[in-house]
Design a protein around this motif. Structure first.
Motif, short mmCIF file in Angstrom:
data_model
loop_
_atom_site.label_atom_id
_atom_site.label_comp_id
_atom_site.label_asym_id
_atom_site.label_seq_id
_atom_site.Cartn_x
_atom_site.Cartn_y
_atom_site.Cartn_z
N THR A 281 51.02 -8.15 36.91
CA THR A 281 51.93 -8.91 38.00
C THR A 281 51.22 -8.75 39.19
N VAL A 282 51.30 -9.99 39.88
CA VAL A 282 50.49 -10.06 41.28
C VAL A 282 51.76 -10.65 42.39
N THR A 283 51.53 -10.41 43.45
CA THR A 283 52.51 -11.06 44.45
C THR A 283 51.77 -11.98 45.33
N LEU B 4 54.58 -22.07 41.28
CA LEU B 4 54.16 -21.15 41.00
C LEU B 4 54.48 -20.77 39.34
N GLN B 5 55.66 -21.11 38.88
CA GLN B 5 55.80 -21.08 37.39
C GLN B 5 54.82 -21.86 36.66
N GLY B 6 54.57 -23.21 37.25
CA GLY B 6 53.73 -23.86 36.36
C GLY B 6 52.54 -23.31 36.44
N VAL C 266 58.73 -15.55 37.39
CA VAL C 266 58.28 -15.80 38.91
C VAL C 266 59.97 -15.44 39.44
N ARG C 267 59.61 -14.47 40.50
CA ARG C 267 60.67 -14.02 41.09
C ARG C 267 60.57 -13.87 42.39
N VAL C 268 61.53 -14.10 43.49
CA VAL C 268 61.33 -13.60 44.74
C VAL C 268 61.69 -12.27 44.83
N THR C 269 60.86 -11.39 45.33
CA THR C 269 61.12 -9.87 45.40
C THR C 269 61.56 -9.07 46.87
N THR D 150 58.06 -12.74 49.67
CA THR D 150 57.42 -12.28 48.54
C THR D 150 57.75 -12.83 47.22
N VAL D 151 56.77 -13.38 46.57
CA VAL D 151 57.10 -14.05 45.36
C VAL D 151 56.09 -13.29 44.31
N THR D 152 56.80 -12.54 43.08
CA THR D 152 55.91 -12.06 42.32
C THR D 152 55.99 -12.90 40.98
N LEU D 153 54.64 -12.73 40.48
CA LEU D 153 54.39 -13.55 39.37
C LEU D 153 53.93 -12.50 38.19
N THR D 154 54.54 -12.82 37.02
CA THR D 154 54.19 -11.64 35.88
C THR D 154 53.89 -12.32 34.73
#
Length: 258
Positions: free
Chosen positions: A174-176, A192-194, A210-213, A221-225
């Protein structure tokens, strides 16, 4: 209280804040370096490292506060006695055995015995999800629907936990990234999803998310996992994911200013 003493107290408080800030910055820099160079089980190392970082920062603040108290006549004798003896350790240890600060001792136990690690998928009644953060007093669990569950560490020590990752080598990385609050958030999420879908090294399932956290006046802050096949690949994928996300947001003028 005279003006000179007020100035002394102000300087003492400022020194405490600066030392705590420098300690935090130092440990965060070391963690980033560790992530790039570590060749072992980085999830285990990061779990221990973050707990140690928080304990050190807490100790710096505690000693700094006691040092500041020595400048106040009403508290000077008590503060000097605590600083000059093993009373500090005794006070910390004593409080660690009490609720809610008993959670601190439980957090350290979790960090070193590691019934679960950062990125592990666990189930603790009545919730299940991925371990996102292990703090001094509580653990943050990201549930499958994107919510955050905050579980006291003492509860986790005393409650049966089902860890679905220990025997499974796959890991969640996970990165933000900070998105400008003026940006088109839906467009940023699609972008970011792409990137998460196309990052090299990830496994097909589970699918990247990809979620707004978090939202502040300064940044969204958007978190990518994304998931990888083993912990050894997690650091490389995390670095690649972060670099690609930052570059894409910068090119689109969506990256929040530091």
């Amino acid at each position: 209280m005279d003006e000179d003493r007020l100035i002394t107290i102000g300087i003492s408080v400022l020194v405490v804040v600066v030392l705590a800030w420098l300690s935090e910055r130092f440990f965060r820099a070391q963690e980033r370096r560790l992530e790039k160079t570590y060749r072992g089980d980085f999830a285990s190392a990061k779990t221990r490292f973050r707990l140690v970082r928080r304990v050190v920062v807490a100790i710096v603040i505690l000693i700094g506060v006691l040092a500041a108290l020595t400048t106040i006549p009403a508290t000077a004798r008590m503060a000097q006695a605590l600083l000059a003896s093993s009373a500090v350790a005794a006070v910390v240890a004593g409080f660690a055995l009490r609720t809610p600060l008993g959670n601190v001792a439980a957090g350290l136990q979790i960090a070193f015995t590691q019934p679960f690690r950062l990125g592990d998928r666990i189930s603790v009644e009545p919730v299940q999800g991925v371990v996102e953060e292990i703090k001094l007093s509580y653990t943050v669990l990201r549930t499958d629907d994107g919510r955050r569950a905050y579980l006291p560490n003492e509860q986790l020590i005393a409650t049966p936990i089902v860890n679905a990752t220990i025997e499974d080598p796959t890991r969640a990385q996970t990165v933000t990234v900070p998105v400008s609050p003026d940006a088109d958030i839906e467009r940023a999420r699609e972008l970011l999803q792409g990137i998460a879908d196309g990052v090299p090294g990830r496994i097909p399932a589970p699918a990247p998310t990809v979620r707004v956290t978090d939202v502040t006046p300064e940044a969204v802050t958007v978190t990518l996992t994304a998931w990888v096949s083993d912990s050894g690949a997690a650091g490389v994928l995390g670095s690649e994911l972060r670099e690609r996300a930052v570059a894409a947001l910068r090119n689109e003028g969506m990256l929040a200013r530091a």
